[in-house]
Write an enzyme that holds these catalytic residues in place. Sequence first.
Site, short mmCIF file in Angstrom:
data_model
loop_
_atom_site.label_atom_id
_atom_site.label_comp_id
_atom_site.label_asym_id
_atom_site.label_seq_id
_atom_site.Cartn_x
_atom_site.Cartn_y
_atom_site.Cartn_z
N ILE A 1 4.19 49.90 56.49
CA ILE A 1 5.04 48.72 56.71
C ILE A 1 5.16 48.45 58.21
O ILE A 1 4.98 47.32 58.68
CB ILE A 1 6.44 48.92 56.08
CG1 ILE A 1 6.30 48.96 54.55
CG2 ILE A 1 7.40 47.80 56.51
CD1 ILE A 1 7.61 49.07 53.80
N HIS B 1 -27.59 39.10 50.23
CA HIS B 1 -27.70 38.98 51.69
C HIS B 1 -27.57 37.53 52.09
O HIS B 1 -28.13 36.67 51.42
CB HIS B 1 -29.06 39.52 52.16
CG HIS B 1 -29.27 39.36 53.63
ND1 HIS B 1 -28.65 40.16 54.56
CD2 HIS B 1 -30.02 38.45 54.33
CE1 HIS B 1 -29.01 39.77 55.76
NE2 HIS B 1 -29.84 38.74 55.66
N ILE C 1 10.81 53.56 57.58
CA ILE C 1 10.54 55.00 57.55
C ILE C 1 10.40 55.52 56.12
O ILE C 1 10.60 56.70 55.85
CB ILE C 1 11.67 55.76 58.24
CG1 ILE C 1 13.01 55.29 57.68
CG2 ILE C 1 11.64 55.57 59.75
CD1 ILE C 1 14.04 56.34 57.60
N ARG D 1 10.76 54.62 51.62
CA ARG D 1 11.59 53.90 50.66
C ARG D 1 12.31 54.85 49.71
O ARG D 1 11.82 55.92 49.40
CB ARG D 1 10.73 52.90 49.88
CG ARG D 1 10.09 51.85 50.80
CD ARG D 1 9.25 50.85 50.06
NE ARG D 1 9.99 50.10 49.08
CZ ARG D 1 10.65 48.98 49.33
NH1 ARG D 1 10.67 48.47 50.54
NH2 ARG D 1 11.29 48.34 48.35
N GLY E 1 9.06 39.48 39.98
CA GLY E 1 8.06 39.84 40.99
C GLY E 1 8.50 41.02 41.84
O GLY E 1 7.68 41.65 42.51
N GLU F 1 15.95 41.77 34.80
CA GLU F 1 15.75 41.77 36.26
C GLU F 1 17.07 41.42 36.96
O GLU F 1 17.70 40.43 36.63
CB GLU F 1 14.65 40.78 36.63
CG GLU F 1 14.50 40.49 38.10
CD GLU F 1 14.31 41.74 38.96
OE1 GLU F 1 13.44 42.55 38.64
OE2 GLU F 1 15.06 41.90 39.95
P1 NAI Z 1 5.34 55.18 55.08
O1 NAI Z 1 5.62 56.46 54.42
O2 NAI Z 1 4.01 54.55 54.93
O3 NAI Z 1 5.59 55.30 56.65
C1 NAI Z 1 6.80 55.74 57.20
C2 NAI Z 1 6.51 56.24 58.59
O4 NAI Z 1 7.75 56.52 59.22
C3 NAI Z 1 5.70 57.53 58.60
O5 NAI Z 1 4.67 57.43 59.53
C4 NAI Z 1 6.74 58.57 58.99
O6 NAI Z 1 6.17 59.66 59.68
C5 NAI Z 1 7.66 57.77 59.87
N1 NAI Z 1 9.02 58.30 59.97
C6 NAI Z 1 9.77 58.84 58.99
N2 NAI Z 1 10.97 59.19 59.46
C7 NAI Z 1 10.99 58.86 60.77
C8 NAI Z 1 11.95 58.98 61.81
N3 NAI Z 1 13.14 59.51 61.57
N4 NAI Z 1 11.63 58.54 63.05
C9 NAI Z 1 10.41 57.99 63.29
N5 NAI Z 1 9.46 57.88 62.36
C10 NAI Z 1 9.75 58.29 61.10
O7 NAI Z 1 6.53 54.20 54.59
P2 NAI Z 1 6.68 52.66 54.81
O8 NAI Z 1 5.81 52.17 55.89
O9 NAI Z 1 8.14 52.43 54.91
O10 NAI Z 1 6.12 52.06 53.45
C11 NAI Z 1 6.77 52.38 52.21
C12 NAI Z 1 5.83 52.29 51.04
O11 NAI Z 1 5.37 50.98 50.84
C13 NAI Z 1 4.62 53.18 51.23
O12 NAI Z 1 4.43 53.93 50.04
C14 NAI Z 1 3.50 52.23 51.44
O13 NAI Z 1 2.27 52.72 50.95
C15 NAI Z 1 3.96 51.00 50.67
N6 NAI Z 1 3.36 49.82 51.28
C16 NAI Z 1 2.09 49.46 50.94
C17 NAI Z 1 1.48 48.40 51.55
C18 NAI Z 1 0.08 48.05 51.19
O14 NAI Z 1 -0.42 48.54 50.19
N7 NAI Z 1 -0.61 47.25 51.98
C19 NAI Z 1 2.16 47.59 52.56
C20 NAI Z 1 3.46 48.09 52.89
C21 NAI Z 1 4.02 49.15 52.25
#
Ligand code: NAI
Length: 498
Positions: free
Chosen positions: A195, A470, A289, A291, A45, A40
């Site tokens: 996010i 319930h 936006i 990862r 983590g 790591e």
């Molecule tokens: P995401 O793919 O969920 O959202 C990125 C957003 O940014 C999208 O709505 C996209 O249309 C928008 N976007 C992209 N380029 C843009 C631009 N140039 N201008 C304006 N908007 C733009 O990615 P996010 O939120 O960064 O999350 C990354 C990863 O982490 C995802 O795979 C997500 O599922 C995971 N994650 C999971 C969580 C959970 O399970 N609770 C919590 C946080 C993240």
Amino acid sequence: MIDENMSDILYDLAVIGAGPGGYHAAIRAAQYGAKVALIEKEKLGGTCLNWGCIPTKALYASAHLIEKINEANEFGIEISDYKLSFAKAVERKNKVVQELVEGIEALEKGWKNDVYYGFGTILGGNMDTGFEISIEGKDNTTIKAKRVIIATGSSPALIPTFNIDHERILTSDDILDPNFKSLPEKLLIIGAGVIGCEFANIFATYGSKVIMLEYLSSPIATEEPMIVKVLQKKFEENGIEIHTSQNVLSVENISTGVRATTCSADIPRDQISSAEKNIFEADLCLVSIGRAKESKNIGLEQLGIETDRGAIKANPDTLETAVRGIYAIGDVTGGIMLAHVASYEGDIAVANALASIGGFPVHEMKTNYTVVPATIFTSPNIGSVGYRRNVAKNLGYDVLMGQFPYQSLGKAKCMGEEEGFIMILADKETHKILGASCIGTEAPELIAEITLAMQHGLTIHDVTETIHSHPTISEMVLEGCEAVVGKSIHKKGHPIHH
Ligand code: NAI
């Protein structure tokens, strides 16, 4: 720190990256009796525990408590005055993270796995002689392992347009840094995905003015539109502005804060210069936006392991790369970027790696991604699994849908958690559950029951014939499944026909 002489050991398995994919895989392999090295470069983590799932949920817990305090009067508790301290919430978050990291350290130690701190690069080798991996950092050494699992994860995408300077224009890593303790008055969030929405909820609840810019016509476009509508309404009520269909042209640090310039996302590229521009200003900007995959400098090129925009190509069934004996799991493969998927893939890769060595009590395994739950910790929470309605229809299913609102559930009313609903989809012919989406209290927990049901090909009747305690929130699942065939007790339906 590991003694440098340890490099003489031939490990059964080396795991590069100790996020929820890697640390889980290392423990699983040790459970089967393998001699394991876990490498790591930063913290045990990985993203999930240090800069992702866990710290955000710790901050969410503080934000949720604020919401409950604001409702306390209704519950017969008069709170005349209280003070918020974001810094204290961050300190609590840091403690939660620290304790969990220490917990993983103790688990790895307990399983006698050797943890090396440093950057791992596969130097070469093969399945028969083993692979050599150099480690550079706190531990500087070279180790040898019969099999390798790459679990190096992902990091926030750093796209030049956004000028991320880690000072005012930040990534989620910056915001979750243990020393980020002062609440911005005004926060601009670019990207209204998972996010972006989770942070918008936390900061707005703490009192920041939050403005979101999203390229698409909807926030979290991956979720059911009806679910998103409920979230949008709640965000509006909480003063969060979501500007959709925004093409962000530039983001600048303007010494007093940040400034983003956008135009409508509908405007063609060659007409942008003359298009009407919108200006948004704030104290800080979070760029969320998507990862990028962490696959650079780990030795892939010289081994001949291909990547596609950084994502390591691996056999989708076995997770083995083009080099026999080297496997890839989690975010770095560019698949479903969720912590629990990475852990699941760790199990598969470990089984296949150890089965190929032989002598371990484990057989080869294949992946199966038909049923993957997803959760979003906004207020209200969101949980989903299986197909969305439009996807199921496009696949040719005749879809039955049942909906049940929280406001009709006794337990939800008692808790003052009446917002939201569950929707369950089933195949009209077989009544097998095709998917579910839920927005409301404990939605992520409710989805677990549907996940289990779907994993085992159950029908809505298998769920409705199961006694649900319930009064519990779990009755949302029962009533939702009953509603698919108009049988929900607490919602007006229609007579049951043969
Ligand atoms: P995401 O793919 O969920 O959202 C990125 C957003 O940014 C999208 O709505 C996209 O249309 C928008 N976007 C992209 N380029 C843009 C631009 N140039 N201008 C304006 N908007 C733009 O990615 P996010 O939120 O960064 O999350 C990354 C990863 O982490 C995802 O795979 C997500 O599922 C995971 N994650 C999971 C969580 C959970 O399970 N609770 C919590 C946080 C993240």
